[in-house]
Write an enzyme that holds these catalytic residues in place. Structure first.
Site, short mmCIF file in Angstrom:
data_model
loop_
_atom_site.label_atom_id
_atom_site.label_comp_id
_atom_site.label_asym_id
_atom_site.label_seq_id
_atom_site.Cartn_x
_atom_site.Cartn_y
_atom_site.Cartn_z
N HIS A 100 0.96 -1.29 0.10
CA HIS A 100 -0.10 0.05 0.14
C HIS A 100 0.98 1.20 0.05
O HIS A 100 2.01 1.18 0.79
CB HIS A 100 -0.90 -0.07 1.05
CG HIS A 100 -0.42 0.00 2.48
ND1 HIS A 100 -0.09 1.14 3.30
CD2 HIS A 100 -0.18 -1.15 3.27
CE1 HIS A 100 0.33 0.87 4.44
NE2 HIS A 100 0.41 -0.62 4.51
N ASP A 152 -0.32 4.42 0.55
CA ASP A 152 -0.97 5.09 1.49
C ASP A 152 -0.35 5.38 2.79
O ASP A 152 0.04 4.10 3.06
CB ASP A 152 -2.51 5.22 1.69
CG ASP A 152 -3.13 3.92 2.03
OD1 ASP A 152 -2.38 2.87 1.92
OD2 ASP A 152 -3.84 3.81 3.05
N ASP A 172 5.97 1.33 6.74
CA ASP A 172 4.70 0.97 6.68
C ASP A 172 3.88 1.75 5.72
O ASP A 172 3.38 2.96 5.90
CB ASP A 172 3.85 0.98 8.26
CG ASP A 172 2.39 0.60 7.97
OD1 ASP A 172 2.04 -0.04 6.83
OD2 ASP A 172 1.69 0.75 9.01
N GLU A 181 -5.45 1.20 2.41
CA GLU A 181 -5.32 0.04 3.30
C GLU A 181 -5.36 0.77 4.62
O GLU A 181 -5.92 0.22 5.71
CB GLU A 181 -3.75 -0.51 3.05
CG GLU A 181 -3.62 -1.78 3.96
CD GLU A 181 -3.14 -1.73 5.38
OE1 GLU A 181 -3.42 -2.62 6.18
OE2 GLU A 181 -2.88 -0.67 5.84
N GLU A 182 -4.80 1.77 4.84
CA GLU A 182 -4.69 2.63 6.33
C GLU A 182 -5.84 3.01 6.68
O GLU A 182 -6.28 3.60 7.68
CB GLU A 182 -3.69 3.77 6.36
CG GLU A 182 -2.07 3.15 6.33
CD GLU A 182 -1.72 2.25 7.28
OE1 GLU A 182 -2.41 1.77 8.21
OE2 GLU A 182 -0.50 1.99 7.42
N ASP A 203 4.59 -6.43 4.84
CA ASP A 203 3.99 -5.23 5.52
C ASP A 203 3.84 -5.59 6.71
O ASP A 203 2.86 -5.24 7.62
CB ASP A 203 2.49 -5.03 4.69
CG ASP A 203 2.00 -3.67 5.14
OD1 ASP A 203 2.75 -2.81 5.61
OD2 ASP A 203 0.71 -3.49 5.13
N HIS A 256 2.50 3.98 12.55
CA HIS A 256 1.60 4.79 13.18
C HIS A 256 1.91 5.55 14.47
O HIS A 256 1.01 6.18 14.80
CB HIS A 256 0.36 3.87 13.57
CG HIS A 256 -0.06 2.71 12.43
ND1 HIS A 256 -1.52 2.29 12.64
CD2 HIS A 256 0.26 2.52 11.43
CE1 HIS A 256 -1.83 1.61 11.66
NE2 HIS A 256 -0.77 1.59 10.85
#
Ligand code: BES
Ligand code: MN
Ligand code: MN
Length: 455
Positions: free
Chosen positions: A84, A86, A117, A151-152, A178, A425
């Site tokens: 991903h 994003d 990530d 995805e996020e 991931d 995150h």
């Protein structure tokens, strides 16, 4: 030049290209970044196209998918790479030591939102493919790249996309980087992930904030009530109290217990990493069992009343919170969401308005723990890291893994190059440049090993 020499010759260039990729604030959750997400997709598509991968940007109801393929022979193994582009929102900004979208190298790390990530990890496979195409060497497998942009924010349109593009995505197996290594110099093959289910709960009391002196004690306080609801979702043994929550949960198998016991896990180091005064969780389970193989419930945010400077004596009009439950295989997200909804409705007093928003979710998954692909992955990691991989599960979720199996009948290899203290995150997200490099060499080796395993 052979692919490996190409890779050796291009290490600086590759890092600079990754930094270009990292400069896009491709935050999928926020509409203000819609243009940045698109610009990132366009950059990525152009980059892949320039490498010699036939690439298209495919619109969805949300953010676009970048899809690439290089099919050289119908006889070869076809591998579907997923990743991903994003990223998570960077906030709180004041906790970043450097600007989240201006990648910086500090010691052994590159620091930027998306470094681990998932832009950095995804890029290792892109660069491995490039090493073949850039040298004119024959790519020994057919490759397809399916790179999503939401995805996020829950992969809300991804299942539909997969359903509508079965032929385009047809492959023999999927590969995803991931996840994380087990620890420093402990590269891993991941054989299971938890799922997740989301709900929002809002308690509404008086039709406006009221003076707590004139009304307090006689009028329901939504914050008090919501806090009590949240508190009653766990019992004193750390178990979730929702009736039937554990109904479909399989006990941890002896095989898995053995796997976990074999891993070098230090409770003390884990505690130091998270920085709390102690650890907690469901009674009767170790930390790794709790994270990998048991379902959980957590409040992710709670809001209400006055939190500004000084005091304000009010009975707030409302309070709300966001809750996620991490699920293990065999639990159905819809069932679990219906159960929490029903339970909260029974325990919430009738003198307030209760609003529960069900956001759906994704089930937990396990992938095969043996077979030729797994052996190939092990061999590739051994070549790229010079180390033997360990077998692990992870507590996080990658919704697409279950969808691949359900809709396409596809098994996934989960090979993580990151570390779980890379601050995914969180502020100051990072990725060790060395892990990025070892990931690139492992990805290169994986192409060769998978081709060999096919024969
Ligand atoms: N890369 C993570 C998944 C992950 C996290 C794997 C930790 C292993 C360990 C992925 O980008 C992610 O953050 N997934 C979300 C999914 C959710 C938004 C549906 C998650 O796990 O919270
Ligand atoms: Mn990710
Ligand atoms: Mn993530």
């Amino acid at each position: 030049m052979d692919p490996k020499s190409f890779m050796e010759a291009n290490s600086k260039q590759r890092l600079m290209e990754l930094f270009e990729f990292l400069r896009f604030p491709s935050v999928s959750a926020k509409s203000e970044h819609k243009k940045d997400v698109l610009a990132c997709a366009e950059w990525l598509a152009a980059h892949m196209e320039k490498m010699g991968v036939e690439t298209q940007i495919i619109p969805t109801r949300g953010h676009p998918v970048v899809f690439g393929n290089k099919i050289t022979s119908p006889d070869k193994l076809t591998v579907l790479y997923y990743g991903h582009y994003d990223v998570q929102p960077p906030e709180p900004l004041e906790l970043w030591k450097t600007s989240p979208f201006e990648p910086t190298v500090e010691g052994e790390y590159m620091i930027a939102r998306g470094a681990t990530d998932d832009k950095g990890q995804l890029f290792t496979h892109i660069k491995a493919i490039e090493a073949f195409l850039g040298t004119g060497a024959e790519l020994p497998i057919n490759v397809k790249l399916f790179i999503e942009g939401e995805e996020e924010s829950g992969s809300e349109n991804t299942e539909r996309f997969i359903n509508e593009n079965k032929q385009l995505l047809k492959a023999d197996l999927a590969v995803i980087s991931d996840t994380a290594q087990f620890a420093r110099n402990k590269p891993a093959v991941t054989y299971g992930l938890r799922g997740v289910a989301f709900v929002e709960v809002k308690v509404i009391g008086p039709n406006r904030d009221l003076h707590s002196g004139s009304f307090g004690g006689a009028v329901p306080n939504p914050i008090n009530i919501l806090a009590k609801i949240v508190a009653s979702l766990h019992d004193k043994n750390g178990r979730v109290t929702i009736p039937g929550f554990y109904k479909d949960v399989h006990p941890i198998t002896a095989w898995e217990k053995k796997q976990i016991k074999r891993l070098p896990f230090s409770q003390k180091e884990f505690l130091a990493k998270v920085g709390t005064k102690g650890l907690c969780g469901e009674k009767g389970y170790s930390s790794l069992e709790r994270i990998w193989s048991r379902p959980t419930l957590d409040c992710n945010g709670i809001t209400g009343g006055y939190q500004g400077e000084g005091g304000k004596t009010i009975i707030p009009s409302w309070a709300s919170c966001k809750i996620t439950m991490r699920l293990v295989p065999n639990q159905n997200p819809v069932d679990v969401i219906n159960r929490i909804d029903k339970y909260i409705r029974t325990i919430c007093p009738k003198y307030v308005i209760l609003e529960i928003t069900k956001h759906g979710g994704t089930p937990g998954v396990v992938v095969p723990t043996d077979g030729p692909w797994l052996a190939a992955a092990g061999a590739a990691i051994k070549r790229g890291f010079g180390l033997e991989p360990v077998f692990i599960k992870e507590g996080g979720s990658i919704p697409v893994v279950g969808t691949f199996k359900r809709v396409l009948g596809l098994d996934t290899l989960l090979l993580g190059w990151g570390q779980n203290d890379d601050n995914a995150h969180s502020p100051n997200e990072r990725f060790s440049v060395k892990d990025f490099e070892r990931g690139c060499y492992s990805s290169l080796a994986l192409i060769e090993e998978l081709a060999k395993a096919r024969k």
